[in-house]
Design a protein around this motif. Structure first.
Motif, mmCIF file in Angstrom:
data_model
loop_
_atom_site.group_PDB
_atom_site.id
_atom_site.type_symbol
_atom_site.label_atom_id
_atom_site.label_comp_id
_atom_site.label_asym_id
_atom_site.label_seq_id
_atom_site.Cartn_x
_atom_site.Cartn_y
_atom_site.Cartn_z
ATOM 1 N N UNK A 66 -5.722 -4.458 -4.550
ATOM 2 C CA UNK A 66 -5.734 -6.127 -4.205
ATOM 3 C C UNK A 66 -4.311 -6.490 -3.888
ATOM 4 N N UNK A 67 -3.247 -6.111 -4.720
ATOM 5 C CA UNK A 67 -1.982 -6.381 -4.339
ATOM 6 C C UNK A 67 -1.621 -6.044 -3.154
ATOM 7 N N UNK A 68 -1.611 -4.617 -2.793
ATOM 8 C CA UNK A 68 -1.364 -4.265 -1.691
ATOM 9 C C UNK A 68 -1.854 -4.869 -0.507
ATOM 10 N N UNK A 69 -3.095 -5.536 -0.488
ATOM 11 C CA UNK A 69 -3.650 -6.046 0.738
ATOM 12 C C UNK A 69 -3.258 -7.567 0.761
ATOM 13 N N UNK A 70 -2.864 -8.252 -0.167
ATOM 14 C CA UNK A 70 -2.553 -9.532 -0.209
ATOM 15 C C UNK A 70 -1.025 -9.339 0.431
ATOM 16 N N UNK A 71 -0.084 -8.542 -0.163
ATOM 17 C CA UNK A 71 1.264 -8.432 0.500
ATOM 18 C C UNK A 71 1.259 -7.866 1.974
ATOM 19 N N UNK A 72 0.277 -7.228 2.410
ATOM 20 C CA UNK A 72 0.174 -6.490 3.753
ATOM 21 C C UNK A 72 -0.237 -7.876 4.617
ATOM 22 N N UNK A 73 -1.261 -8.586 4.125
ATOM 23 C CA UNK A 73 -1.685 -9.894 4.977
ATOM 24 C C UNK A 73 -0.602 -10.810 5.118
ATOM 25 N N UNK A 74 0.075 -10.855 3.950
ATOM 26 C CA UNK A 74 1.273 -11.957 4.091
ATOM 27 C C UNK A 74 2.380 -11.461 5.050
ATOM 28 N N UNK A 77 1.753 -12.196 8.676
ATOM 29 C CA UNK A 77 1.902 -13.446 9.061
ATOM 30 C C UNK A 77 3.393 -13.662 9.277
ATOM 31 N N UNK A 78 4.248 -13.361 8.410
ATOM 32 C CA UNK A 78 5.545 -13.101 8.493
ATOM 33 C C UNK A 78 6.267 -12.215 7.239
ATOM 34 N N UNK A 79 7.383 -11.444 7.777
ATOM 35 C CA UNK A 79 7.808 -10.277 7.016
ATOM 36 C C UNK A 79 8.424 -11.017 5.837
#
Length: 82
Positions: A66-74, A77-79
């Motif tokens: 879940x942490x991976x996918x939240x960070x990937x999604x963010x 949007x913007x690095x």
């Protein structure tokens, strides 16, 4: 500022301010998930060591995922957000 000062500062701030009562704290959510998952695995697996190992693997794996996918999604949007 060195790491030891950062840890000391964070510890003192946490003691003085604490966490807001109305916000769901991630550690409390993880604790609730661990209790729920442990109850389910112990119900179906009689060997407590194996049940504990399965609970640990599932809980840590789901938190990582879940942490991976939240960070990937963010990041999409913007690095700068990840």
């Amino acid at each position: 500022m060195g790491l030891s000062w950062q840890i000391l500062t964070a510890f003192l701030l946490d003691l003085s301010i604490g966490d807001p009562k109305q916000w769901p704290h991630p550690v409390r959510l993880i604790g609730a998930a661990a209790s729920w998952l442990e109850e389910k695995t112990r119900k179906h697996i009689s060997n407590l060591s194996i049940a504990g190992a399965i609970t640990t693997v599932l809980l840590v794996g789901s938190i990582y995922e879940s942490t991976y996918w939240v960070l990937y999604s963010l990041h999409t949007i913007s690095p700068y957000l990840s």
